[in-house]
Design a protein around this motif. Structure first.
Motif, short mmCIF file in Angstrom:
data_model
loop_
_atom_site.label_atom_id
_atom_site.label_comp_id
_atom_site.label_asym_id
_atom_site.label_seq_id
_atom_site.Cartn_x
_atom_site.Cartn_y
_atom_site.Cartn_z
N LEU A 124 0.93 -1.31 -0.01
CA LEU A 124 0.02 -0.04 0.00
C LEU A 124 0.81 1.08 0.14
CD1 LEU A 124 -3.30 0.53 0.13
CD2 LEU A 124 -2.83 0.76 2.65
N VAL A 125 0.24 2.15 -0.91
CA VAL A 125 1.54 3.36 -0.93
C VAL A 125 0.56 4.68 -0.62
CG1 VAL A 125 2.76 4.98 -2.46
CG2 VAL A 125 2.91 2.27 -2.52
N ASP A 126 0.72 5.68 0.09
CA ASP A 126 0.03 6.86 0.28
C ASP A 126 0.98 8.01 -0.58
OD1 ASP A 126 -1.15 9.32 0.78
OD2 ASP A 126 -0.80 9.30 3.00
N PRO A 127 0.47 8.44 -1.60
CA PRO A 127 1.13 9.18 -2.60
C PRO A 127 1.58 10.73 -1.92
CG PRO A 127 -0.99 9.00 -3.51
CD PRO A 127 -0.89 7.97 -2.40
N PHE A 128 0.64 11.14 -0.80
CA PHE A 128 1.07 12.41 -0.29
C PHE A 128 1.79 12.11 0.88
CE2 PHE A 128 -2.97 12.64 -2.83
CZ PHE A 128 -2.75 13.93 -3.46
N ASP A 129 2.23 10.81 1.32
CA ASP A 129 3.40 10.74 2.44
C ASP A 129 4.54 11.15 1.84
OD1 ASP A 129 4.88 10.11 4.42
OD2 ASP A 129 4.26 8.07 4.45
N PRO A 130 5.17 12.26 2.51
CA PRO A 130 6.72 12.46 1.95
C PRO A 130 7.59 11.43 2.20
CG PRO A 130 5.61 14.23 3.62
CD PRO A 130 4.80 12.84 3.72
N GLY A 131 7.52 10.65 2.80
CA GLY A 131 8.42 9.44 2.86
C GLY A 131 8.03 8.08 1.95
N SER A 132 6.89 8.34 1.02
CA SER A 132 6.43 7.02 0.32
C SER A 132 7.42 6.56 -0.23
CB SER A 132 4.94 7.52 -0.15
OG SER A 132 5.29 8.60 -1.26
N ALA A 133 8.02 7.41 -1.25
CA ALA A 133 9.06 6.85 -2.21
C ALA A 133 10.25 5.83 -1.36
CB ALA A 133 9.82 7.91 -2.74
N GLU A 134 10.44 6.11 -0.21
CA GLU A 134 11.59 5.47 0.46
C GLU A 134 10.85 4.24 1.04
OE1 GLU A 134 11.53 8.56 0.67
OE2 GLU A 134 13.09 9.03 -0.71
N SER A 135 9.41 4.16 1.33
CA SER A 135 9.11 3.22 2.21
C SER A 135 8.35 2.10 1.40
CB SER A 135 8.08 3.76 3.09
OG SER A 135 6.85 4.39 2.55
N VAL A 136 8.32 2.08 0.00
CA VAL A 136 7.43 1.08 -0.77
C VAL A 136 7.98 -0.33 -0.55
CG1 VAL A 136 6.97 0.45 -3.00
CG2 VAL A 136 6.91 2.54 -2.67
N GLY A 137 9.15 -0.48 -0.34
CA GLY A 137 9.68 -1.73 -0.06
C GLY A 137 9.81 -2.87 -1.25
N LEU A 138 9.58 -2.42 -2.32
CA LEU A 138 9.66 -3.67 -3.48
C LEU A 138 10.92 -3.28 -4.30
CD1 LEU A 138 5.82 -3.55 -4.69
CD2 LEU A 138 6.94 -4.94 -2.78
N ASP A 139 11.27 -4.34 -4.87
CA ASP A 139 12.43 -4.24 -5.88
C ASP A 139 12.18 -3.54 -7.00
OD1 ASP A 139 14.31 -5.17 -3.97
OD2 ASP A 139 14.05 -7.51 -4.63
N PHE A 140 12.61 -3.05 -7.80
CA PHE A 140 12.47 -2.35 -8.91
C PHE A 140 12.76 -3.75 -10.02
CE2 PHE A 140 14.17 1.54 -7.12
CZ PHE A 140 13.16 2.11 -7.11
N PRO A 141 11.87 -3.62 -11.24
CA PRO A 141 10.68 -2.73 -11.46
C PRO A 141 9.56 -3.26 -10.85
CG PRO A 141 10.99 -4.30 -13.14
CD PRO A 141 11.97 -4.62 -12.25
N PHE A 142 8.34 -2.50 -10.82
CA PHE A 142 7.01 -2.83 -10.26
C PHE A 142 6.13 -1.71 -10.76
CE2 PHE A 142 9.34 -0.08 -6.95
CZ PHE A 142 8.11 1.02 -6.93
N TRP A 143 4.92 -1.99 -10.78
CA TRP A 143 3.75 -1.15 -11.16
C TRP A 143 3.27 -0.39 -9.88
CZ3 TRP A 143 2.65 -0.41 -15.99
CH2 TRP A 143 2.96 -1.35 -16.78
#
Length: 434
Positions: A124-143
């Motif tokens: 789950l990703v909250d795009p309005f969370d300033p730390g969302s990019a660092e907290s996704v936790g999936l290896d690239f690539p992903f959708w």
């Protein structure tokens, strides 16, 4: 003499009205518009309560019996219909069961309970969370996708951190078109606390499962019984993201089709879905002999209607109508004109927003081309002089110029017919300033 049935169709327009009138016993039905296509699909903003209230007013003011409310558009139609059906005592699935299939995060949670080997890793990703990019936790690539949108809008293939930052920024700019109506819809549902806490602006990240061959199972649930009546292959373009054509019937091995059907039934039953058509998208990776579940849509695919019509002799809109009216479908019909059929989606790839479209054939020329290729239909999504950046039919990687439906006696014949037809259409492009 049987009484005529009054069927309200959300977003009714001419092409799909033609498909509805092609079903068996169509002379017994009156198809009535409930909201316009522009209001429920093409709008830049969806005022969900206003749309519901307008639909309620149309239904309340109708002097005859209301026998069914149906629709074939994605969001928000697919989630509005359960609300209206419940209020007017009509047959159809519950809103909660539809959300268990259409809410991408909730759907993945439930799918992982019954077909865990077929579900990608997701977060789950909250795009309005300033730390969302660092907290996704999936290896690239992903959708990265909204928990609910349509037509791949705001869906991004993420290859690195810069892609992710760009996608999150674009999502923040555009997500309100979907999040505002989604929040309203979720307010009508009885949801688990975990799901209610997720706002309509949230997204899902999931590992890529696009390896292999993609297909769509078309089916329905009637009185608790799940049936799959057709499988359509989805062939993607050179970027492995944008769809280039649908082809029916599927060329997948029978054993693979049987595995997909078994998985589809398990997922639909677990979601508690009933009295509705649905379609479900899968991938088959031959190298690993593995199937993966992409998504569930609680509606027929309108894009498949003409190709079912060409092969079966009846568009599968008939299934949607039968289930809504409380009749078990008798489908497929097996008396079509062609052995194979396809919907082609010719595209221009790349970023060319400033280019303009030229040499667009008018209606008379388009009909002339259709007559030259019997069994074909052409829907152009462009007009003379249109700037490509103005198009609605696009994804982040390409511009979908048209929908072309064809039938043939062989799979190779489909490709030959389309190549010659598209050459006759003859679109050209005038390059604009970058």
């Amino acid at each position: 003499m049987l009484a005529r049935r009054n069927i309200f169709v959300v977003g009714l327009e001419s092409f799909n009205l033609e498909m509805l009138r092609a079903v068996r016993h169509a002379d017994r039905y009156d198809f009535l518009p409930l909201l316009s296509y522009e209001e429920i699909s093409a709008a830049t903003r969806f005022d969900l309560e206003a749309l519901l209230n307008k639909a309620r007013g149309i239904l309340r003011d109708f002097l005859g019996t209301i026998d069914a409310v149906v629709g074939f558009w994605d969001f928000p139609t697919v989630l509005m219909m359960p609300i209206l059906r419940k209020e007017f005592g009509l047959r159809g699935p519950s809103l909660e069961s539809v959300l268990r299939c259409e809410h991408k995060f909730w759907a993945r949670l439930l799918q992982a309970e019954v077909v865990p080997d077929e579900v990608p890793t997701f977060a789950l990703v909250d795009p309005f969370d300033p730390g969302s990019a660092e907290s996704v936790g999936l290896d690239f690539p992903f959708w990265l996708k909204p928990i609910k949108a349509h037509s791949s809008i705001l869906g991004f293939r993420i290859s690195d951190m810069q892609d992710l930052e760009n996608a999150l920024a674009e999502t923040r700019d555009g997500i309100h078109r979907f999040s505002e109506p989604m929040d309203v819809i979720m307010g009508y549902a009885d949801l688990p606390d975990k799901i209610r806490a997720i706002g309509g602006a949230w997204c899902i990240a999931e590992t890529i499962i696009s390896n292999g061959r993609q297909c769509t199972l078309e089916g329905y649930v009637f009185n608790g019984d799940v049936d799959i009546y057709g499988i359509v292959d989805s062939i993607r373009g050179p970027n492995r993201s944008s769809l280039e054509r649908y082809e029916y019937p599927s060329s997948l091995p029978r054993k693979v089709q049987a595995r997909m059907i078994a998985s589809a039934k398990a997922v639909i039953e677990h979601a508690g879905l009933d009295d509705t058509p649905f379609n479900m998208e899968f991938f088959y990776d031959r190298a690993r002999d593995a199937i993966s579940l992409l998504e569930v849509n609680v509606r027929i695919s309108k894009s498949h209607s003409p190709i079912f019509d060409k092969v079966e002799g009846v568009p599968h809109n008939e299934v949607m109508l039968d289930v809504a009216l409380g009749k078990r479908p008798d489908y497929p019909a097996r008396h079509g004109r062609f052995r194979y059929a396809a919907k082609f989606m010719p595209r221009l790839y790349g970023f060319h927003d400033e280019w303009r479209v030229r040499n667009v054939p008018g209606d008379s020329r388009r009909k002339e081309i259709e007559r030259a290729f019997p069994g074909s239909e052409i829907q152009l999504y462009v007009s003379e002089g249109m700037r490509l950046g103005e198009m609605n039919h696009r994804d982040p990687y390409s511009y979908e110029l048209a929908a072309v439906f064809t039938g043939a006696k062989s799979r190779r014949g489909l490709k030959r017919e389309f190549a010659a037809l598209w050459k006759a259409v003859g679109l050209t492009f005038e390059k604009g300033a970058p």
